[in-house]
Design an enzyme around this catalytic site. Sequence first.
Site, PDB file in Angstrom:
ATOM      1  N   GLU A 269      -3.127   1.926   8.153  1.00 30.69           N
ATOM      2  CA  GLU A 269      -3.602   1.507   7.041  1.00 30.69           C
ATOM      3  C   GLU A 269      -4.548   0.398   7.095  1.00 30.69           C
ATOM      4  OE1 GLU A 269      -2.204  -0.250   2.549  1.00 30.69           O
ATOM      5  OE2 GLU A 269      -0.828  -0.540   4.326  1.00 30.69           O
ATOM      6  N   LYS A 339      -5.559   6.453  -2.027  1.00 30.56           N
ATOM      7  CA  LYS A 339      -4.281   6.063  -2.182  1.00 30.56           C
ATOM      8  C   LYS A 339      -4.236   6.110  -3.650  1.00 30.56           C
ATOM      9  CE  LYS A 339      -0.442   2.466  -1.760  1.00 30.56           C
ATOM     10  NZ  LYS A 339      -0.243   1.273  -1.370  1.00 30.56           N
ATOM     11  N   CYS A 391       1.477   3.566   2.698  1.00 27.26           N
ATOM     12  CA  CYS A 391       2.283   2.446   2.580  1.00 27.26           C
ATOM     13  C   CYS A 391       3.438   3.078   1.419  1.00 27.26           C
ATOM     14  CB  CYS A 391       1.637   1.298   2.294  1.00 27.26           C
ATOM     15  SG  CYS A 391       2.468  -0.197   2.444  1.00 27.26           S
TER      16      CYS A 391
END
Length: 527
Positions: A269, A339, A391
């Site tokens: 990430e 995301k 995440c």
Amino acid sequence: MLNTLRAWSRHTSVRLTTAFAAGASTVLSFAPYSLWPIYPLALAFALWQGRTLSARASGYYWLSFGFGSFALGISWVHVSMARFGGLPLLASLGLMALLAAYLSLYPALAGYLLQKLTPQRNGVLWRNLALFPALWTLGEWARGWVLTGFPWLWGGYSQTQGPLKSLASIIGVLGLSFLLAMLAGAMALCLSRRYRSLAILLPVLALAVFIGPRVSDIERSGERLKLVLVQGNIPQSMKWQPDALWPTLLKYMDLTRPQLDADIIIWPEAAVPAPEAMVADFLENANRVANLNDSAIITGIISQAEGNFYNSLIVLGNQDEKHQDSADYLEGHANRFNKHHLLPIGEFVPFESLLRPIAPLFNLPMSSFGRGDYRQPNLKALGYKVAPSICFEIAFPEQVRDNLDPDTDLLLTVSNDAWFGESNGPLQHMEIAQMRAIELGRPLARATNNGVTALVDEHGNISARLPQFEAGVLTAEVPLVTGQTWFARWGQAPVLWLCGLLFSLSLLGLRRSPKARQRRALGTKPL
């Protein structure tokens, strides 16, 4: 009278303290300890001790149980606030305690309803083996979506190393939570010298564990994918510093260069900690290098579109099959993932006009991201289909499931858990990722900045990993699979429908109870 009140107060304090201790013990069921029997034992003890309480007292009792569980289980939350958020230690601990108190409301509501709906002692079997598992599971589910959701420490995750884990491919992690709560209910009956339920339930669970893998159509295809996961171990204090940008990029390229014979190379990430346009020359060069070596690079990056910044993954290099003409790097190309499930405070700030001026915590780097679509196409890398999550997103089973295609080859999650230092947070995060591999029957790759970077097989077992807090490269050949799990087909719906049905039947039973009929006959309202 005064002595009676003192005795009552002392008894209540002891009971709540015991509940807190029982809740706190459940932390040992999760990573890194993985002592899974403690979870149902703690639930069983709490269920037995609270069996005679009033509904209101039961709510407080389970509130204390939940606070013990979350205060210790998510204590790692304060690390990011104290170390990187600019808050004094007492303030960060206080905010962590507030979060734990909020999360404790869900077991408190379950405990309250349990006593409210089963006030008669003659309904103890229904109470322990049906209603309690339903309420506990519904509480966990609600905690996973209210206020964007925080589905951490669901009971089912304690089975990632436990004997029931294979059943997650059928009923998912919430289904495991239901079974554990039912097991706890049967164990609580044993404390009242009623052993028959446990004597029946244990063989049934053993039979289910034996049969479960045999009804799955997941099988290895014989094809293997050579993966490389790069762990840069960039200190969080340096990650967003402008002077550290190019040293960071060069470090990733230096670690990658000897591994360019791999099929897919994965960086974590925000491995490229800058907007895409700012590093276009670097991305163009990396794209060219990957093309020349018939490989693909998937990297975390900050992308921009229509005035918004996104926490993204993009694919560089060969996106289709090997030895085909590969396209030049094009900024903003479609083979990317933005995301969707953003982390409150870390990636977006609710009521930001009020909160941002209060403390540095609300002005963390990159805390104003846009939200990507809920459903996005799989990434294409060297002709393989990769279902990504970034995440926090890996903790949401339905979201990961909804982004899985029948021909998806690999689950991918990338993260930067450097925010949480040497705490248990990253290890719990890894445990959650393993459960997604079991549920969906796909190998999973997890690439992180400083650990845990690992490869997981379709059964949720870690096949290879890097040490935490070290720069390194993980290389492995991953067997690919075909088929689809039951959970991939049906998701959480069957378990939630079952819990809803059991809850509804309890409501109906309460309405038809003798006391309720007497109140209706007298024209009074139930409390």
